[in-house]
Every structure is written in C-alpha cells, then in structure tokens.
Design a protein around this motif. Structure first.
Motif, mmCIF file in Angstrom:
data_model
loop_
_atom_site.group_PDB
_atom_site.id
_atom_site.type_symbol
_atom_site.label_atom_id
_atom_site.label_comp_id
_atom_site.label_asym_id
_atom_site.label_seq_id
_atom_site.Cartn_x
_atom_site.Cartn_y
_atom_site.Cartn_z
ATOM 1 N N GLN A 15 49.440 5.851 94.150
ATOM 2 C CA GLN A 15 49.109 6.928 93.218
ATOM 3 C C GLN A 15 49.106 6.436 91.782
ATOM 4 N N LEU A 16 50.014 5.544 91.458
ATOM 5 C CA LEU A 16 50.093 5.001 90.103
ATOM 6 C C LEU A 16 48.831 4.205 89.762
ATOM 7 N N ILE A 17 48.367 3.410 90.706
ATOM 8 C CA ILE A 17 47.136 2.640 90.462
ATOM 9 C C ILE A 17 45.940 3.577 90.334
ATOM 10 N N TYR A 18 45.878 4.604 91.161
ATOM 11 C CA TYR A 18 44.794 5.595 91.068
ATOM 12 C C TYR A 18 44.783 6.243 89.688
ATOM 13 N N ASP A 19 45.953 6.673 89.213
ATOM 14 C CA ASP A 19 46.041 7.303 87.888
ATOM 15 C C ASP A 19 45.604 6.333 86.798
ATOM 16 N N ALA A 20 45.984 5.061 86.957
ATOM 17 C CA ALA A 20 45.598 4.055 85.967
ATOM 18 C C ALA A 20 44.082 3.862 85.948
ATOM 19 N N LEU A 21 43.458 3.852 87.115
ATOM 20 C CA LEU A 21 42.005 3.672 87.170
ATOM 21 C C LEU A 21 41.270 4.850 86.541
ATOM 22 N N LEU A 22 41.807 6.063 86.674
ATOM 23 C CA LEU A 22 41.203 7.211 85.990
ATOM 24 C C LEU A 22 41.208 6.994 84.479
ATOM 25 N N LEU A 23 42.282 6.392 83.965
ATOM 26 C CA LEU A 23 42.369 6.116 82.528
ATOM 27 C C LEU A 23 41.462 4.965 82.109
ATOM 28 N N LEU A 24 40.980 4.201 83.078
ATOM 29 C CA LEU A 24 40.072 3.084 82.796
ATOM 30 C C LEU A 24 38.630 3.399 83.177
ATOM 31 N N GLN A 25 38.358 4.636 83.581
ATOM 32 C CA GLN A 25 37.035 4.963 84.102
ATOM 33 C C GLN A 25 35.919 4.682 83.104
ATOM 34 N N HIS A 26 36.230 4.786 81.796
ATOM 35 C CA HIS A 26 35.203 4.518 80.784
ATOM 36 C C HIS A 26 34.716 3.075 80.808
ATOM 37 N N ARG A 27 35.477 2.172 81.441
ATOM 38 C CA ARG A 27 35.103 0.759 81.463
ATOM 39 C C ARG A 27 34.222 0.403 82.660
ATOM 40 N N GLY A 28 34.018 1.341 83.566
ATOM 41 C CA GLY A 28 33.172 1.063 84.718
ATOM 42 C C GLY A 28 33.024 2.273 85.607
#
Length: 509
Positions: A15-28
C-alpha cells in the motif's frame, strides 16, 4: 521521464508503494509496476495505464512482503506500446534482481552488443532499462563469484556500472534475500532522495514530495555517483562510487517536470518557478510596455508561480483565463495534427470574460513543438482578446534531449533553426518573449539551499535542450540521430497526442 520508489520496512509495503506511485503519477502515465519481496521470492504486477487502473484490490493482495519497489513510466526509448517494457525488470542471476530506472542510456545499443558477445547475456526488449539491469547483474556476479553478498561487493559492482554505462540514470534494485540497492549517475542528472518513517521504514524516491506525502522525513538527496544499500533490517550503507562526480541536475525538472512542492538537490521547485517569473518580467518590460498589457493569464498548470510573480512585479492583474479538464485522458489514436488541435480544445477552455476586449499576456512554462501554443493563442483571440502576447518562462527549446525527457527531434522543435520573430509569426501572437538561458540558470540556482548537499553543491545544470551542451561530454550529432531513431513516438498519422495538455499535471496529479 519516469518516477521510481523503493521501500524497506518492518511492515507490509504494498500500500505504501501504491500511495507513493500516485504521488509520482505526473512523471509517467503510460505504465506502472510494483514488485515486493518475501522469503526471497518476488511478487510482481505491472501493466500499461495509470496507477489507479493498473492496481486493483486483487493485485494488491498478491503483493506481500516488507521490501519492494515501483515505477511509473513515460517512455523515451524503446517500444511505448509493449506491455513487456513496463517496469520493473527481472533477472534470476545472481541472487535474483529486480530493477526500476529513471533516465536514458546514451550507449544502450553498444552495451547490448557487448552483453551478447562478451557477457553472454540476453536482452529481450528494446528497453535501455533491461540493458542497465543486465550490466548491473553481470558486475555483481563478477564481484561475488559465488561468495556471500556484502555491501562492499555491491559498491564495487556500481563502480563498474559507472565505468560502462553512459547517460542518465537513477536506479533502485531489489536483490532477493538481501535488500535494496540504489544509485545515481555521476552527474546527478535525474533526481533521487532518501528518507525514513515509522516501522523502521527507509524509502527512496524520485521526488521529496513522495516522502512528505507518505509521512516520511526526508534525510537528503542521494549524491551523484553515490550508491546506497538498505538491508532487510533497515540498516543503510553508503559509498561514493564515481571517480569524478559532479552535481548537474536536469534544469527541465525545475521548469516543468517536477511537482512544485518538491525540493530536488536542495532547490525548491516552487521558488525556482517564482524566480523564473521575476527574471521573465524584466524581459517582458524590454519587449512590451506594461501599460499595453491589461491582464496576465497563465497556461495551466506549471506556469502559475511564474505568472503570478511576473504580474505582481509589473503591477498587473493576474487572472485564471483557462480551465483545464482534469478528467480527459490521453487520446490514443490521433489522425494527424488537425485532430491534435481538437484535443487541446477538449482539454482546455477559455473563460470569455477574462479575454474580451483586453490585451492579454499569456505565460507558459516552455514552448516545445509550438502546435499547442498556436492553438491557445487562437483560443484567446476567439474569446475576444484584442492582442495576445506570449511569454515563456524558459528559453527557446532548440536541441533534442538525450537524458530521459520525451523531447521531439530537432526538426519538430518550433525554435530549432528559427528566429524568435519567425516563431512568433508561426504561433500567431502579437509579441513573443522568451527567457534567456543565463537568466534561467541564475534564477533556478538562486533557489538553492546548498546546506546538506555535502561535498557536491550544484556545479551547474544540464540545460542541453536549451543550450546544446550535453554535460556527459560524449554526445555527437550521430548519437542524437541514432537516439532520435529510437524515439517511441513516430511522427506519422498514428501519432499519439503527446502535448503536455494531454497529461495529468504535476499540480493536479
């Protein structure tokens, strides 16, 4: 341009990695992937699409473990349409290694030949990230030679990677039964930082906003050339592995790519954009008298800080004249540039009352192809503007980017081979004001807080798409031609809509 994250914890990390990827969505936005590690076994799920679409409840349940990594991908090399090129990538020897990569290798083709003929390793895709993984795996195997793995072995392997690999790379790799290995290229072109949280958690990520948004405390940026190994107990080992490291971050991160609430290599992205607005204001005064401008309007979203600062310094009203539809996704089949224009109008709408009868100054963060700018200028005229001036917080983009930004070939760049006046005529605005290269570098450099950057403060920037100077010093015109041939987006009748208005923006991701 991708976003990567890696986590070691005493608690499940999916879940932590999923949340982190949401915060990085602008990069890809093209693909996303997560891999976790439990009892020396990897569990992976990856697919094309946005994070929220790739990972469903059933996928998350199949990702157990207290160590893992993830990536969001916006492809700049290889095949953008292949599921196989979504990251992470995996090799089973030595130990079992899974890797995510942000950047672009400039010698990937030569390495691929070398891996086949000398290292006897097989590359199954066109991705330079798979090449990088196999180089790393080969060097780790050479250093260990069947012996137990130690941090010093990993650092020696990274030294060899630095000697063999050219280009930009921020890397996080999970090694089965051991932990996470992360490193940056010797110039620090692509960003990477490290922080800590509860449950003895150590997190590495592309931007500081990921650490803050997941309630971690940022400790520092990973230094250019440095390698960081986090074992499964959360103990951190570090070593400088490059012979002559320099801190030359990509300046386009601050102009457009990164979220404004991030701090990269000691530079506040938001403050950098404010500073760009301040220096741009001086350029505007020398071209258009402020008394001839009725209102300043940003082109959503990244230009807002620059536009606000410019308006304040010139004593002009700042207004939101365009509304972006945040719920329109990418258009996957576009029958040529005519439909590209239509897609811009689907994603952006003008508020007529802010334009009617006024001389408006539109502010954008940068101008790349010019097709979007031309359509937006026409939208302002259609909304009733008397005159439309356009100011860019960045200088003219005249050269291709080879370090991991999806930049068109030079022939597609509106400023390549044209004067500012010729670009103005093509876009159709009444005046065109660009930032100058030195002013941009000074403005962004002035936003730096160098405390905490250790022995490697900012030595300069990679501003190659603006000034044609490639910091790695190994790029020739033949290299650029070869890299252009490998670009994922073909400029034909099946071209995707890659205008920046087609993508979720950093401020709205």
């Amino acid at each position: 341009m991708c976003g990567i994250v890696g986590v070691v914890s005493d608690a499940p990390v999916n879940q932590l990695i999923y949340d982190a990827l949401l915060l990085l969505q602008h990069r890809g936005q093209d693909a996303a992937g997560i891999v976790t590690q439990q009892d020396r076994k990897f569990f992976m799920h990856k697919a094309k699409g946005m994070v929220r679409d790739v990972f469903r409840t059933r996928n998350m349940r199949s990702l157990p473990g207290d160590c893992g990594l993830g990536q969001v991908r916006y492809p700049t090399a290889g095949n953008a349409y292949s599921e196989e090129e979504a990251q992470p990538f995996y090799v089973n020897a030595p130990f079992g290694i899974v890797l995510v990569h942000n950047g672009n290798l400039t010698n990937a083709k030569a390495l691929k030949r070398e891996l086949f003929s000398t290292d006897h390793r097989h590359i199954n895709t066109e991705s330079d990230s798979e090449v990088l993984l196999n180089v790393l795996a080969h060097e780790i195997e050479r250093c260990t030679r069947g012996l137990p793995l130690t941090p010093s072995d990993l650092f020696q392997a990274v030294r060899s990677v630095h000697r063999r690999v050219k280009g930009s790379y921020a890397v996080i790799a999970s090694i089965a039964g051991h932990g996470l290995l992360a490193f940056r290229d010797p110039y620090g072109i692509r960003p990477l930082c490290i922080g800590r949280g509860v449950n003895n958690t150590v997190m590495l990520a592309s931007e500081s906003v990921v650490l803050e948004g997941t309630l971690h405390t940022m400790e520092r940026d990973v230094a250019p050339g440095e390698a960081v190994f986090v074992d499964l107990k959360g103990q951190v080992h570090t070593e400088q592995c490059a012979e002559s490291p320099k801190r030359n971050p990509c300046i386009f991160e601050y102009v457009y790519l990164a979220r404004p609430d991030s701090v990269l290599d000691g530079i506040s992205v938001y403050q950098a954009r404010l500073n760009l607005g301040e220096t741009l204001a001086k350029r505007v005064i020398s071209t258009v008298p402020p008394k001839d401008i009725d209102v300043v309007i940003p082109i959503p979203e990244s230009s807002r800080p620059s536009a606000m600062q410019l308006a304040q310094l010139l004593g002009l009203p700042y207004r939101e004249g365009f509304v972006k539809n945040r719920y329109v996704g990418r258009t996957f089949i576009m029958p040529g540039q005519g439909t590209r224009k239509k897609s811009v109008r689907q994603k952006l709408n003008a508020i007529g009352s802010e334009f009617k009868g006024r001389n408006v100054l539109l502010v954008d963060d940068s101008i790349v192809r010019g097709t979007t700018s031309k359509e937006i200028v026409q939208m302002a005229r259609d909304a009733g503007a008397r005159k439309v001036y356009l100011a860019s917080a960045a200088p003219p983009v005249r050269y291709p980017n080879v370090y991991g930004i999806d930049m068109p070939t030079k022939d597609e760049l509106v400023a390549h081979g044209r004067t500012v006046e010729e670009v103005r005529e093509l876009i159709g605005c009444d005046a065109l004001i660009y930032q100058d290269v030195d002013g941009m570098k000074r403005a962004i450099g002035a936003a730096a807080d160098t405390t905490g950057l250790g022995d490697l403060p900012i030595g300069g920037f990679d501003a190659s798409c603006f000034d044609g100077v490639y910091v790695t010093g190994d790029i020739t015109s033949d290299d650029i031609q070869r890299i252009n041939e490998g670009r994922h987006a073909a400029t034909n009748e099946q071209e995707e809509d890659t205008s920046r208005l087609a993508l979720p923006n950093a401020q709205t991701a």
